[in-house]
Design an enzyme around this catalytic site. Structure first.
Site, PDB file in Angstrom:
ATOM      1  N   ASP A   1       0.827  -1.262  -0.095  1.00 42.36           N
ATOM      2  CA  ASP A   1       0.002   0.034  -0.083  1.00 42.36           C
ATOM      3  C   ASP A   1       0.769   1.280  -0.072  1.00 42.36           C
ATOM      4  O   ASP A   1       1.850   1.321   0.286  1.00 42.36           O
ATOM      5  CB  ASP A   1      -0.887  -0.020   1.172  1.00 42.36           C
ATOM      6  CG  ASP A   1      -2.074  -1.004   1.397  1.00 42.36           C
ATOM      7  OD1 ASP A   1      -2.294  -1.763   0.294  1.00 42.36           O
ATOM      8  OD2 ASP A   1      -2.548  -1.672   2.525  1.00 42.36           O
TER       9      ASP A   1
HETATM   10  N1  URA Z   1      -1.038  -5.843   4.149  1.00 42.03           N
HETATM   11  C1  URA Z   1      -1.914  -4.647   3.991  1.00 42.03           C
HETATM   12  O1  URA Z   1      -2.788  -4.419   4.689  1.00 42.03           O
HETATM   13  N2  URA Z   1      -1.093  -3.603   3.399  1.00 42.03           N
HETATM   14  C2  URA Z   1       0.146  -4.008   2.765  1.00 42.03           C
HETATM   15  O2  URA Z   1       0.662  -3.014   2.140  1.00 42.03           O
HETATM   16  C3  URA Z   1       0.745  -5.363   2.634  1.00 42.03           C
HETATM   17  C4  URA Z   1      -0.155  -6.307   3.243  1.00 42.03           C
END
Ligand code: URA
Length: 229
Positions: free
Chosen positions: A101
């Site tokens: 993310d």
């Molecule tokens: N899980 C999440 O919620 N975000 C990420 O970036 C990776 C795994």
């Protein structure tokens, strides 16, 4: 793909002519003469017909220390992408093996080898992904047991594989998961009504984020790292 099919597509010779060229020992794969038209090649084999080079794509693999605020995409209208962090000549043909993310930091793998990245990202492969997680509220005592049982995700209609949680302090934990579902870590903590306020990926399978890489830096993977999957 079979070598005879590859030659038909890439030279426009007929099937019959291709077979003759192979029988006449005029085709070389990775510097070795091929005599079987059924010989299987990959997109990374070097293929020559007489002195003509028909294919010579190198498989490439990198690890990058993703900083926050950089998007895990190859193109984006608003944000800098992880590909923008690489030197322009290296970007061509690369894709991301397991996105993070926007705010998440840590280990990101980039490659032009689709078969390799599928081995890492497909949930059936059960490759462990290790995250350091910071939460808004203290990590509840039942969290490890709930994660170990698995959590039902209605949207995908799946139950997450048993995950391991190691508490590091009241608001910090190391979590190992075996899939890479959309926002998986945040949704797992969300299930217990706790918010993830910091997320950092430390490891994917046998590949650990190099502590020598500062956020935004990258390096090619070693042979041992490539073969860790
Ligand atoms: N899980 C999440 O919620 N975000 C990420 O970036 C990776 C795994």
């Amino acid at each position: 793909m079979r070598i005879d099919r590859f030659l038909q597509i890439n030279t426009l010779y007929s099937r019959q002519t291709v077979r003759r060229l192979i029988a006449e020992q005029r085709v070389r794969v990775d510097s070795v003469t091929v005599s079987d038209p059924r010989y299987e090649i990959t997109e990374f084999c070097r293929v020559e017909l007489d002195a003509q080079l028909l294919q010579s794509t190198q498989a490439r693999y990198y690890m990058l220390h993703k900083p926050p605020g950089v998007v895990s995409a190859t193109e984006h209208a608003e944000h800098t992408t992880v590909l923008d962090l690489l030197a322009p000549p290296l970007r061509e043909g690369l894709h991301i093996a397991g996105r993070l993310d926007l705010k998440t930091t840590g280990l990101l793998l980039l490659t032009n080898d689709g078969k390799w990245s599928r081995r890492i990202t497909q949930p059936e492969e059960k490759v462990p992904k290790v995250y350091r997680v910071q939460t808004k509220d203290p990590v509840a005592p039942e969290t490890a047991a709930v994660f170990a049982r698995g959590i039902y995700f209605g949207y995908e209609n799946i139950t997450t594989s048993p995950a391991q949680l190691q508490l590091l302090d009241s608001h910090t934990a190391r979590l190992t998961i075996y899939e890479g579902r959309y926002h998986q870590v945040k949704r797992m903590f969300g299930h217990l009504e706790n918010e993830v306020v910091g997320l950092h990926r430390e490891r994917m399978g046998g590949i650990v984020l190099d502590p020598g890489l500062q956020p935004g830096e990258y390096r090619p993977l070693s042979l041992a790292e490539i073969h860790a999957f």
